[in-house]
Write a protein that holds these residues in place. Structure first.
Motif: not given
Length: 165
Positions: A128-135
């Protein structure tokens, strides 16, 4: 002198006077035509100079308007870049905090089931942290692209309006 010679002399004098009057009339006509031509040419040249001056002033006005539009667009780009830098810094702080939180999520204890759940929760938090960073990174890119396109469109519109007004 004979009467015949007098008649010829009078006739020649009469013809010479008619010729002189004719030549004088032609010279007066030529002078009037030259004066009229000079007046017309002077008026044409004056109109040409006034037209050139007006065209130059219009060209300078347009160039100044376009330069003002470019300067305004540059100011908007600077403002947008500063806003984007601030948003990037805020986004980076958010991503850092999310990464720290994801790294610290775990369930301490000796129960193997609790440890497995803690590891699964840690992996989910990392995803989720990686997804947030990408978004967040993509949103920043899209915002920059939108700002650039908006500023370019407004510059184009101002330049066009400067040309037609």
């Amino acid at each position: 002198m004979t009467s015949w010679a007098i008649r010829v002399a009078v006739l020649l004098a009469l013809l010479a006077s008619y010729w002189g009057v004719y030549q004088h009339g032609r010279s007066v006509e030529r002078a009037e035509a030259a004066t009229a031509t000079a007046k017309r040419d002077s008026g044409d040249r004056l109109a040409e100079i006034i037209g050139e001056r007006g065209a130059r002033q219009e060209e300078q006005r347009r160039a100044q308007s376009q330069e003002e539009a470019r300067a305004h667009a540059q100011e908007e780009r600077t403002t947008a870049d500063a806003g984007a830098a601030g948003a990037d810094a805020g986004g980076q702080r958010l991503r850092d905090e999310a990464g720290k939180l994801a790294a610290t999520v775990s369930c301490p204890g000796t129960d193997p089931t609790a440890l497995a759940r803690g590891q699964a929760a840690t992996r989910a938090a990392m995803v989720l942290s990686d997804l947030l960073a990408r978004a967040d990174a993509r949103a920043g890119e899209l915002a920059k692209a939108y700002d650039q396109a908006r500023i370019a469109g407004q510059l184009c519109e101002r330049s066009y309006n400067a040309l037609i007004n």
